[in-house]
Design a protein around this motif. Structure first.
Motif, short mmCIF file in Angstrom:
data_model
loop_
_atom_site.label_atom_id
_atom_site.label_comp_id
_atom_site.label_asym_id
_atom_site.label_seq_id
_atom_site.Cartn_x
_atom_site.Cartn_y
_atom_site.Cartn_z
N GLU A 136 0.83 -1.21 0.00
CA GLU A 136 0.00 0.00 0.00
C GLU A 136 0.86 1.26 0.00
N ASP A 137 1.99 1.22 0.71
CA ASP A 137 2.92 2.34 0.69
C ASP A 137 3.47 2.59 -0.71
N ALA A 138 3.54 1.52 -1.52
CA ALA A 138 4.03 1.63 -2.89
C ALA A 138 2.92 1.99 -3.87
N GLY A 139 1.72 2.27 -3.36
CA GLY A 139 0.62 2.71 -4.20
C GLY A 139 -0.21 1.60 -4.81
N MET A 140 -0.06 0.38 -4.31
CA MET A 140 -0.81 -0.74 -4.85
C MET A 140 -2.08 -0.98 -4.05
N THR A 141 -3.04 -1.65 -4.67
CA THR A 141 -4.26 -2.06 -4.00
C THR A 141 -4.22 -3.57 -3.78
N MET A 142 -4.77 -4.00 -2.66
CA MET A 142 -4.65 -5.41 -2.26
C MET A 142 -5.98 -6.13 -2.39
N GLY A 143 -5.94 -7.30 -3.04
CA GLY A 143 -7.08 -8.21 -3.08
C GLY A 143 -6.70 -9.53 -2.43
N VAL A 144 -7.67 -10.19 -1.79
CA VAL A 144 -7.42 -11.47 -1.12
C VAL A 144 -8.55 -12.42 -1.49
N ASP A 145 -8.20 -13.64 -1.90
CA ASP A 145 -9.25 -14.59 -2.26
C ASP A 145 -9.58 -15.50 -1.08
N ARG A 177 -8.16 -27.53 11.34
CA ARG A 177 -8.51 -27.44 9.91
C ARG A 177 -7.89 -26.20 9.27
N PHE A 178 -7.49 -26.37 8.03
CA PHE A 178 -6.96 -25.25 7.24
C PHE A 178 -7.98 -24.11 7.20
N GLY A 179 -9.22 -24.43 6.87
CA GLY A 179 -10.23 -23.39 6.74
C GLY A 179 -10.47 -22.63 8.04
N ASP A 180 -10.46 -23.34 9.15
CA ASP A 180 -10.67 -22.69 10.46
C ASP A 180 -9.50 -21.78 10.81
N GLU A 181 -8.29 -22.24 10.54
CA GLU A 181 -7.10 -21.45 10.86
C GLU A 181 -7.00 -20.22 9.95
N LEU A 182 -7.41 -20.35 8.71
CA LEU A 182 -7.41 -19.20 7.79
C LEU A 182 -8.34 -18.11 8.31
N LYS A 183 -9.50 -18.51 8.80
CA LYS A 183 -10.43 -17.53 9.38
C LYS A 183 -9.88 -16.96 10.68
N ARG A 184 -9.26 -17.81 11.48
CA ARG A 184 -8.77 -17.38 12.78
C ARG A 184 -7.76 -16.25 12.66
N ILE A 185 -6.86 -16.35 11.69
CA ILE A 185 -5.84 -15.31 11.56
C ILE A 185 -6.33 -14.12 10.73
N GLY A 186 -7.57 -14.20 10.22
CA GLY A 186 -8.17 -13.05 9.56
C GLY A 186 -7.78 -12.84 8.12
N TRP A 187 -7.38 -13.92 7.42
CA TRP A 187 -6.92 -13.74 6.04
C TRP A 187 -7.73 -14.55 5.03
N GLU A 188 -8.99 -14.85 5.37
CA GLU A 188 -9.88 -15.44 4.36
C GLU A 188 -10.57 -14.28 3.63
N GLY A 189 -10.21 -14.08 2.37
CA GLY A 189 -10.82 -13.01 1.60
C GLY A 189 -12.16 -13.41 1.04
N ASP A 190 -12.76 -12.52 0.25
CA ASP A 190 -14.07 -12.81 -0.32
C ASP A 190 -14.02 -12.99 -1.83
#
Length: 416
Positions: free
Chosen positions: A54-63, A166-179
Motif C-alpha cells: 500500500e505504501d508503494a501505491g498498490m491495491t490489495m485483493g485477497v481470495d 482445519r486449514f479453513g478454520d485457521e485461515l479464518k482465525r488469523i483473519g486472512w480469508e478473503g471474499d
C-alpha cells in the motif's frame, strides 16, 4: 513488446533490507525462520507485506484461500495483468529466502518502477500464495493448486495439521480469508523468482538459472505392518520386523532412482515408526517415498517399480505392505516465450546464466496450467535450503531480481 533499457535495475540495498526485516517475523532458533502457514507469525508477515504494498501505491485483493494480490495499474485498462511472486510461509526450520525472495523481489520491482517513473501497459500484480510449503497442511502448493483448478477448495480447507486443526478454520482465525473467488483472476503471464535450493548454479559459477522445466513429483505413502514384540525375548527367526521392511524399501527407492540417472531423484524423508520404543520390535512403519523427474514416463515408471517390488520384500519378512499416492503433479514445461524473456534479460544485463530444471515444486508449476509461466533462479550457498543455515549473497539476490524485473517489464510493455 519492446525490451527495457539495460540500465533499469532494482534498488539492491532496499531489497536486502526488506528481506532482513521480514526475517524478524517468526524467527527460528538458529538464524532462520519458523513462519509456518496460517500461524500468528504468518499473519504478521502478511500485514507487513500489505503495508509495504500500500505504501508503494498498490491495491490489495485477497481470495477465499488467503492468496494475496497487490496490483499496480497499467495504462491499458483492458490488458490482462502480469503476475509476479511466490510465498511467505516457511518450513519449521526454514531459511530467510525460500519463497520470500520471490515475493519481496516482486515488491521491489514495483518500488523501483515507481522511483524511475516507468509505466507499463499491462498491470503488474505481486502475489503471495498461501501454504506453498505444505509442512503444516499437506499437500504443498495447496492454494495455488486450488487457483489452478487442480484441487477442490472444500477439500483443501478440510486439510488438518498434526493437532487436528482445519486449514479453513485457521485461515479464518488469523483473519486472512478473503471474499474473492479462487481462480477468478485471469493472467497475461506469471514469473516466479526463487533460490535454486540445489548446488548446480554455484558449482557452475552461474548467476542466473533460466528454468525451462519443473520436476514432476509423486509422494507415495507406504505402511509396513509387522508385529510388535519384545526385542530381548523374541528369537530372530520368529520376528516380523516392520523396521526391516522400511530399511529394505529405503534401499529399493535409492536403487530405482539410480537406474534413471541423471533425470530422476528419489528418497524417503518422512518416517514414523510405531511404537517407537527402545525395547519393542517395530510393529508398523509409515513413511513417504518422494520420487521426482521432469520426464513423465520416468516418474510413472519409478512408482510402478516400487509398487511391484515392495510387497514382495515385505511378504518375505512376514509383513504386510500398503501404499497410496498422497501428493502428485506432472512435470511442467514452462512457456517458451516467458522463458525466452528470462534468458534475454540475463543476456541484456550481462549475467552468466544457464538453463536449469527445477528440482523442487513451486506455485508456478500449478499456475503453468492456466497461464504462460516461467521461473528465474539464483544460487544458494552449498545448495542448502529448507534449513536455517540457508544463505544467499546480496549480489545474487539483486541479479535475480534484476532479471525478474526485465522479464516482467518486457512482458508488461513499457508505456511511451
Amino acid at each position: 513488446m519492446p525490451a527495457p533499457s539495460d540500465n533499469m535495475k532494482i534498488n539492491a540495498d532496499r531489497l536486502w533490507d526488506s528481506l532482513m526485516e521480514m526475517a524478524k517475523i517468526g524467527p527460528g532458533i538458529a538464524g532462520g525462520n519458523n513462519r509456518q502457514t496460517l500461524t500468528d507469525a504468518d499473519s504478521e508477515g502478511r500485514h507487513l507485506f500489505r503495508k509495504w504494498c500500500e505504501d508503494a501505491g498498490m491495491t490489495m485483493g485477497v481470495d477465499t484461500m488467503g492468496n494475496m494480490f497487490a496490483r499496480r495499474e497499467g495504462t491499458d485498462p483492458d490488458a490482462l495483468p502480469v503476475y509476479v511472486g511466490s510465498h511467505l510461509d516457511t518450513q519449521p526450520t526454514g531459511g530467510k529466502y525460500d519463497g520470500v525472495l520471490g515475493v519481496l523481489g516482486g515488491l521491489e520491482i514495483i518500488r523501483s518502477l515507481n522511483d524511475l517513473g516507468v509505466r507499463t501497459q499491462h498491470p503488474i500484480i505481486v502475489v503471495n500464495w498461501t501454504n506453498e510449503e505444505g509442512t503444516r497442511f499437506a499437500p504443498a502448493m495447496l492454494a495455488s493448486g486450488v487457483f489452478a483448478g487442480v484441487l477442490a477448495e472444500d477439500w483443501a480447507k478440510d486439510r488438518v495439521d498434526a493437532d487436528g486443526k482445519r486449514f479453513g478454520d485457521e485461515l479464518k482465525r488469523i483473519g486472512w480469508e478473503g471474499d474473492e473467488p479462487v481462480g477468478a483472476r485471469k493472467m497475461h503471464a506469471l514469473f516466479e523468482l526463487h533460490i535454486e535450493q540445489g548446488p548446480i548454479l554455484e558449482a557452475e559459477d552461474k548467476l542466473i538459472g533460466v528454468v525451462t522445466h519443473g520436476q514432476g513429483l509423486r509422494w507415495v505413502q507406504c505402511t509396513v505392518t509387522g508385529k510388535g514384540q519384545h526385542t530381548g525375548s523374541t528369537p530372530m527367526r520368529m520376528r516380523r520386523n516392520a523396521g526391516r521392511g522400511l530399511a529394505q524399501i529405503t534401499e529399493l527407492t535409492h536403487e530405482i532412482a539410480m537406474q534413471h540417472q541423471p533425470n530422476a531423484v528419489g528418497a524417503i524423508g518422512h518416517i514414523d515408526v510405531y511404537p517407537n520404543s527402545r525395547n519393542i520390535i517395530p510393529e508398523k512403519a509409515v513413511f513417504t517415498v518422494d520420487f521426482r523427474s521432469h520426464e513423465l514416463d520416468t516418474l510413472n515408471g519409478m512408482v510402478a517399480e516400487l509398487l511391484e517390488k515392495a510387497p514382495a520384500i515385505c511378504e518375505a519378512l512376514g509383513c504386510e505392505f500398503e501404499a497410496e499416492i498422497v501428493g502428485q503433479f506432472d512435470p511442467p514445461a514452462f512457456d517458451e516465450t516467458c522463458v525466452s524473456a528470462v534468458r534475454s534479460a540475463a543476456e541484456r544485463l550481462g549475467y552468466s546464466h544457464m538453463d536449469i530444471i527445477s528440482g523442487a515444486g513451486h506455485d508456478a508449476c500449478w499456475i503453468n496450467r492456466v497461464a504462460p509461466t516461467a521461473m528465474v533462479m539464483c544460487p544458494c550457498v552449498d545448495g542448502l535450503s529448507h534449513n536455517e543455515a540457508e544463505e544467499i549473497s546480496r549480489e545474487w539476490a539483486a541479479a535475480g531480481a534484476n532479471v525478474l524485473m526485465h522479464a516482467v517489464v518486457e512482458t508488461a510493455g513499457v508505456e511511451g
